[in-house]
Design an enzyme around this catalytic site. Structure first.
Site, PDB file in Angstrom:
ATOM      1  N   LYS A 135       0.905  -1.215  -0.008  1.00 14.70           N
ATOM      2  CA  LYS A 135      -0.049  -0.005   0.096  1.00 14.70           C
ATOM      3  C   LYS A 135       0.946   1.199   0.138  1.00 14.70           C
ATOM      4  O   LYS A 135       0.340   2.254  -0.141  1.00 14.70           O
ATOM      5  CB  LYS A 135      -0.952  -0.053   1.198  1.00 14.70           C
ATOM      6  CG  LYS A 135      -2.025  -1.104   1.209  1.00 14.70           C
ATOM      7  CD  LYS A 135      -2.972  -0.970   2.482  1.00 14.70           C
ATOM      8  CE  LYS A 135      -4.287  -1.882   2.112  1.00 14.70           C
ATOM      9  NZ  LYS A 135      -5.271  -1.800   3.189  1.00 14.70           N
TER      10      LYS A 135
ATOM     11  N   HIS B 118      -2.015  -3.665  -4.516  1.00 16.85           N
ATOM     12  CA  HIS B 118      -0.862  -3.513  -3.470  1.00 16.85           C
ATOM     13  C   HIS B 118      -0.295  -5.043  -2.988  1.00 16.85           C
ATOM     14  O   HIS B 118       0.738  -5.052  -2.725  1.00 16.85           O
ATOM     15  CB  HIS B 118      -1.691  -2.964  -2.125  1.00 16.85           C
ATOM     16  CG  HIS B 118      -2.590  -3.746  -1.233  1.00 16.85           C
ATOM     17  ND1 HIS B 118      -3.764  -4.057  -1.602  1.00 16.85           N
ATOM     18  CD2 HIS B 118      -2.251  -4.660  -0.481  1.00 16.85           C
ATOM     19  CE1 HIS B 118      -4.364  -4.730  -0.537  1.00 16.85           C
ATOM     20  NE2 HIS B 118      -3.445  -5.174   0.009  1.00 16.85           N
TER      21      HIS B 118
ATOM     22  N   HIS C  18      -2.662 -13.041  -0.268  1.00 13.14           N
ATOM     23  CA  HIS C  18      -3.299 -12.963   0.827  1.00 13.14           C
ATOM     24  C   HIS C  18      -4.865 -12.418   0.561  1.00 13.14           C
ATOM     25  O   HIS C  18      -5.614 -12.368   1.447  1.00 13.14           O
ATOM     26  CB  HIS C  18      -2.910 -11.900   2.001  1.00 13.14           C
ATOM     27  CG  HIS C  18      -2.750 -10.520   1.637  1.00 13.14           C
ATOM     28  ND1 HIS C  18      -1.679  -9.824   0.972  1.00 13.14           N
ATOM     29  CD2 HIS C  18      -3.407  -9.627   2.285  1.00 13.14           C
ATOM     30  CE1 HIS C  18      -2.077  -8.546   0.945  1.00 13.14           C
ATOM     31  NE2 HIS C  18      -3.076  -8.288   1.625  1.00 13.14           N
ATOM     32  N   HIS C  19      -5.213 -11.842  -0.674  1.00  7.02           N
ATOM     33  CA  HIS C  19      -6.552 -11.377  -0.991  1.00  7.02           C
ATOM     34  C   HIS C  19      -7.224 -12.262  -2.004  1.00  7.02           C
ATOM     35  O   HIS C  19      -8.090 -12.130  -2.762  1.00  7.02           O
ATOM     36  CB  HIS C  19      -6.470  -9.899  -1.783  1.00  7.02           C
ATOM     37  CG  HIS C  19      -6.617  -8.935  -0.365  1.00  7.02           C
ATOM     38  ND1 HIS C  19      -7.686  -8.653   0.262  1.00  7.02           N
ATOM     39  CD2 HIS C  19      -5.398  -7.986  -0.222  1.00  7.02           C
ATOM     40  CE1 HIS C  19      -7.316  -7.788   1.060  1.00  7.02           C
ATOM     41  NE2 HIS C  19      -6.191  -7.181   0.851  1.00  7.02           N
TER      42      HIS C  19
ATOM     43  N   ASP D 170      -6.965 -10.577   8.697  1.00  8.02           N
ATOM     44  CA  ASP D 170      -7.181  -9.526   8.400  1.00  8.02           C
ATOM     45  C   ASP D 170      -8.488  -8.990   8.188  1.00  8.02           C
ATOM     46  O   ASP D 170      -8.936  -8.039   8.392  1.00  8.02           O
ATOM     47  CB  ASP D 170      -6.346  -9.547   6.576  1.00  8.02           C
ATOM     48  CG  ASP D 170      -6.507  -8.225   5.924  1.00  8.02           C
ATOM     49  OD1 ASP D 170      -6.235  -7.005   6.589  1.00  8.02           O
ATOM     50  OD2 ASP D 170      -6.602  -8.140   4.706  1.00  8.02           O
TER      51      ASP D 170
END
Length: 204
Positions: free
Chosen positions: A73, A98, A122-123, A151
């Protein structure tokens, strides 16, 4: 030198935990929301890895990757990162870069390079509808699947410019409802089983 997990945190007299803290502090200065977020996600990821009985080396790798999961980010424009309202489609597209930026940053270090895939994915979503590559199920690194849950917990229980924090009860039900969709069902079930211990790191 290695810590108990086997992951090397100090080489040639350099303490990499200290360097990681400096990197995360730079991001915290840029984005007020991330101040404390990375630490809380890292604490939860460490706890959840323990509940899953992962070995020490993998646990430490996930712990550090969680601390750095949002480092990309730093490449997102301030106007997007700090916007108090919901993002436009173009702004959201910029934000979604990001994970790739974070992986690129970590790839520059031969010591942190092994963390880049955890940060990169991680997304991703368990059902394959996440980003950046639409990986599904076990294609997603286990560390990324752990961080995804942690998260989400911290994001839901934090105030944002466009909404107030959700309650832990609401968050619990959302995690439960999305097992097998957003989240790994087995990892998610363990998170729910240890909910009180896991969520002591977030403030309600």
């Amino acid at each position: 030198m290695k810590n108990e997990s086997g992951f090397e945190l100090c080489r040639n007299g350099i303490d990499y935990h200290e360097i990681i803290e400096c990197i995360v502090s730079a991001l915290d200065a840029k984005d007020p929301y991330t101040a404390g977020h990375s630490q809380r996600v890292s604490d939860m990821a460490l706890a959840l890895s323990g509940f899953l009985k992962l070995d020490r080396e993998e646990t430490e790798r996930i712990h550090i990757a969680a601390h750095l999961h949002d480092i990309g980010k730093i490449g997102v424009p301030d106007a997007v990162l700090n916007k108090p309202d919901r993002l436009s489609p173009d702004e959201w597209a910029a934000m979604k870069k990001h994970p790739q930026t974070g992986a690129q940053i970590l790839s520059k270090s031969r010591h942190l390079n092994e963390l880049k895939d955890i940060v990169l994915h991680h997304h991703e979503r368990y059902d394959g509808n996440g980003y950046p590559y639409g990986l599904r199920g076990d294609e997603i690194p286990v560390g990324s699947r752990i961080i995804s849950i942690c998260d989400s917990i911290d994001a839901m229980t934090s105030d944002r410019g466009y909404r107030d924090a959700y309650s832990l009860k609401y968050c619990y039900e959302e995690i439960k409802r999305n097992l097998g969709i957003l989240y790994d069902p087995e990892i998610g079930a363990v998170a729910l089983e240890h909910w009180a211990d896991l969520t002591k790191y977030v403030a309600e």
